[in-house]
Design a protein around this motif. Structure first.
Motif, PDB file in Angstrom:
ATOM      1  N   LEU A  78      -6.954 -93.427  39.572  1.00 23.68           N
ATOM      2  CA  LEU A  78      -5.758 -91.997  38.992  1.00 23.68           C
ATOM      3  C   LEU A  78      -5.735 -90.690  40.245  1.00 23.68           C
ATOM      4  O   LEU A  78      -7.142 -91.050  40.181  1.00 23.68           O
ATOM      5  CB  LEU A  78      -5.677 -91.279  37.996  1.00 23.68           C
ATOM      6  N   TYR A  79      -4.569 -90.967  40.908  1.00 24.94           N
ATOM      7  CA  TYR A  79      -5.701 -89.483  42.098  1.00 24.94           C
ATOM      8  C   TYR A  79      -4.642 -88.267  41.508  1.00 24.94           C
ATOM      9  O   TYR A  79      -3.897 -88.324  41.412  1.00 24.94           O
ATOM     10  CB  TYR A  79      -5.015 -90.416  43.903  1.00 24.94           C
ATOM     11  N   LEU A  80      -5.290 -87.201  42.849  1.00 25.06           N
ATOM     12  CA  LEU A  80      -4.694 -85.579  42.521  1.00 25.06           C
ATOM     13  C   LEU A  80      -4.766 -85.151  44.421  1.00 25.06           C
ATOM     14  O   LEU A  80      -5.809 -84.643  44.504  1.00 25.06           O
ATOM     15  CB  LEU A  80      -5.203 -84.728  41.829  1.00 25.06           C
ATOM     16  N   GLN A  81      -3.988 -85.552  44.637  1.00 26.83           N
ATOM     17  CA  GLN A  81      -4.083 -85.199  46.242  1.00 26.83           C
ATOM     18  C   GLN A  81      -3.674 -83.246  46.151  1.00 26.83           C
ATOM     19  O   GLN A  81      -2.466 -83.067  45.747  1.00 26.83           O
ATOM     20  CB  GLN A  81      -2.912 -85.698  47.188  1.00 26.83           C
ATOM     21  N   MET A  82      -4.623 -82.885  46.752  1.00 27.42           N
ATOM     22  CA  MET A  82      -4.009 -81.061  46.383  1.00 27.42           C
ATOM     23  C   MET A  82      -4.666 -81.163  48.109  1.00 27.42           C
ATOM     24  O   MET A  82      -5.486 -81.057  48.857  1.00 27.42           O
ATOM     25  CB  MET A  82      -5.314 -81.170  46.053  1.00 27.42           C
ATOM     26  N   ASN A  83      -3.637 -79.933  48.297  1.00 28.48           N
ATOM     27  CA  ASN A  83      -3.269 -79.371  49.828  1.00 28.48           C
ATOM     28  C   ASN A  83      -2.887 -77.884  49.932  1.00 28.48           C
ATOM     29  O   ASN A  83      -2.698 -77.599  48.883  1.00 28.48           O
ATOM     30  CB  ASN A  83      -1.636 -80.324  51.071  1.00 28.48           C
ATOM     31  N   ASN A  84      -3.277 -77.625  50.654  1.00 33.38           N
ATOM     32  CA  ASN A  84      -3.557 -75.759  50.893  1.00 33.38           C
ATOM     33  C   ASN A  84      -3.878 -74.807  49.770  1.00 33.38           C
ATOM     34  O   ASN A  84      -3.657 -74.536  49.280  1.00 33.38           O
ATOM     35  CB  ASN A  84      -1.847 -75.657  50.945  1.00 33.38           C
TER      36      ASN A  84
END
Length: 113
Positions: A78-84
Protein backbone atom coordinates in the motif's frame (compact mmCIF):
# COMPACT_ATOMS: atom_id res chain seq x y z
CA UNK A 1 -0.99 -13.52 11.67
CA UNK A 2 -1.41 -10.18 9.95
CA UNK A 3 1.65 -7.98 9.78
CA UNK A 4 1.77 -4.46 8.41
CA UNK A 5 5.07 -2.62 8.23
CA UNK A 6 5.23 1.04 7.27
CA UNK A 7 8.22 2.93 5.94
CA UNK A 8 9.00 6.14 4.12
CA UNK A 9 8.48 8.71 6.85
CA UNK A 10 10.96 11.46 7.52
CA UNK A 11 11.51 15.17 7.88
CA UNK A 12 10.70 17.54 5.04
CA UNK A 13 10.13 21.23 4.59
CA UNK A 14 6.76 22.71 3.85
CA UNK A 15 5.87 22.14 0.20
CA UNK A 16 7.87 18.94 0.01
CA UNK A 17 6.75 15.41 -0.79
CA UNK A 18 7.00 11.97 0.74
CA UNK A 19 5.80 8.53 -0.25
CA UNK A 20 4.79 6.17 2.52
CA UNK A 21 4.87 2.43 1.97
CA UNK A 22 3.05 -0.33 3.83
CA UNK A 23 4.07 -3.94 3.28
CA UNK A 24 1.44 -6.52 4.22
CA UNK A 25 2.13 -10.13 5.07
CA UNK A 26 0.05 -12.96 6.44
CA UNK A 27 -3.17 -11.82 4.77
CA UNK A 28 -5.11 -12.45 1.63
CA UNK A 29 -4.40 -8.93 0.50
CA UNK A 30 -6.25 -8.38 -2.74
CA UNK A 31 -9.75 -8.05 -1.35
CA UNK A 32 -8.77 -6.05 1.72
CA UNK A 33 -9.89 -2.54 2.29
CA UNK A 34 -6.75 -0.70 3.40
CA UNK A 35 -6.32 2.72 4.88
CA UNK A 36 -3.83 5.29 6.10
CA UNK A 37 -4.44 7.07 9.37
CA UNK A 38 -2.55 9.91 10.97
CA UNK A 39 -2.07 10.81 14.62
CA UNK A 40 -0.70 14.24 15.39
CA UNK A 41 0.89 14.88 18.79
CA UNK A 42 -1.81 15.11 21.42
CA UNK A 43 -4.55 14.37 18.91
CA UNK A 44 -6.75 11.41 18.10
CA UNK A 45 -5.92 9.13 15.23
CA UNK A 46 -7.78 10.20 12.10
CA UNK A 47 -8.43 8.73 8.69
CA UNK A 48 -6.35 10.17 5.86
CA UNK A 49 -7.30 7.93 2.94
CA UNK A 50 -8.92 4.57 2.21
CA UNK A 51 -8.82 2.21 -0.75
CA UNK A 52 -11.02 -0.83 -1.34
CA UNK A 53 -9.94 -4.06 -2.91
CA UNK A 54 -11.43 -2.90 -6.20
CA UNK A 55 -9.57 0.40 -6.04
CA UNK A 56 -12.25 2.82 -4.88
CA UNK A 57 -10.66 5.61 -2.88
CA UNK A 58 -11.83 8.11 -0.31
CA UNK A 59 -9.88 10.95 1.27
CA UNK A 60 -10.11 13.23 4.25
CA UNK A 61 -10.84 16.79 3.18
CA UNK A 62 -7.34 17.79 4.32
CA UNK A 63 -5.80 15.23 1.96
CA UNK A 64 -7.87 15.83 -1.16
CA UNK A 65 -5.85 17.14 -4.07
CA UNK A 66 -2.52 16.58 -2.32
CA UNK A 67 -2.38 12.91 -1.31
CA UNK A 68 -2.87 9.79 -3.41
CA UNK A 69 -3.48 6.34 -1.98
CA UNK A 70 -2.69 3.37 -4.18
CA UNK A 71 -1.96 -0.33 -3.93
CA UNK A 72 0.05 -2.99 -5.67
CA UNK A 73 -1.79 -6.25 -5.13
CA UNK A 74 0.95 -8.28 -6.77
CA UNK A 75 3.37 -7.16 -4.05
CA UNK A 76 0.90 -6.80 -1.15
CA UNK A 77 1.90 -3.17 -0.82
CA UNK A 78 0.00 0.00 0.00
CA UNK A 79 1.26 3.49 -0.80
CA UNK A 80 0.49 7.04 0.17
CA UNK A 81 1.97 9.71 -2.06
CA UNK A 82 1.94 13.03 -0.21
CA UNK A 83 2.61 16.29 -2.02
CA UNK A 84 2.65 19.92 -0.97
CA UNK A 85 3.09 18.96 2.65
CA UNK A 86 2.39 21.49 5.38
CA UNK A 87 3.27 21.52 9.09
CA UNK A 88 -0.29 20.40 9.87
CA UNK A 89 0.54 17.08 8.16
CA UNK A 90 3.04 16.29 10.91
CA UNK A 91 2.29 13.12 12.80
CA UNK A 92 2.68 9.38 12.92
CA UNK A 93 1.12 7.67 9.93
CA UNK A 94 -0.36 4.22 10.36
CA UNK A 95 -1.36 1.63 7.85
CA UNK A 96 -4.50 -0.32 8.65
CA UNK A 97 -6.19 -3.37 7.24
CA UNK A 98 -9.84 -2.51 7.70
CA UNK A 99 -10.81 -6.04 6.80
CA UNK A 100 -8.67 -7.64 9.52
CA UNK A 101 -8.67 -4.65 11.91
CA UNK A 102 -4.88 -4.70 12.11
CA UNK A 103 -2.47 -1.81 12.43
CA UNK A 104 1.15 -1.25 11.58
CA UNK A 105 3.62 0.29 14.00
CA UNK A 106 3.56 3.69 12.31
CA UNK A 107 6.04 5.91 10.54
CA UNK A 108 6.77 9.47 11.64
CA UNK A 109 6.37 12.42 9.30
CA UNK A 110 7.65 15.84 10.36
CA UNK A 111 7.00 18.85 8.19
CA UNK A 112 8.79 22.06 9.10
CA UNK A 113 7.90 25.53 7.92
Amino acid sequence: QVQLVESGGGSVKSGGSLTLVCAATGVIYNGNTMAWFRQAPGQQRELVARITGSGWTTYADSAKGRFTISRDNSNNTLYLQMNNLTPSDTGTYYCKSETYLSWGQGTLVIVSS
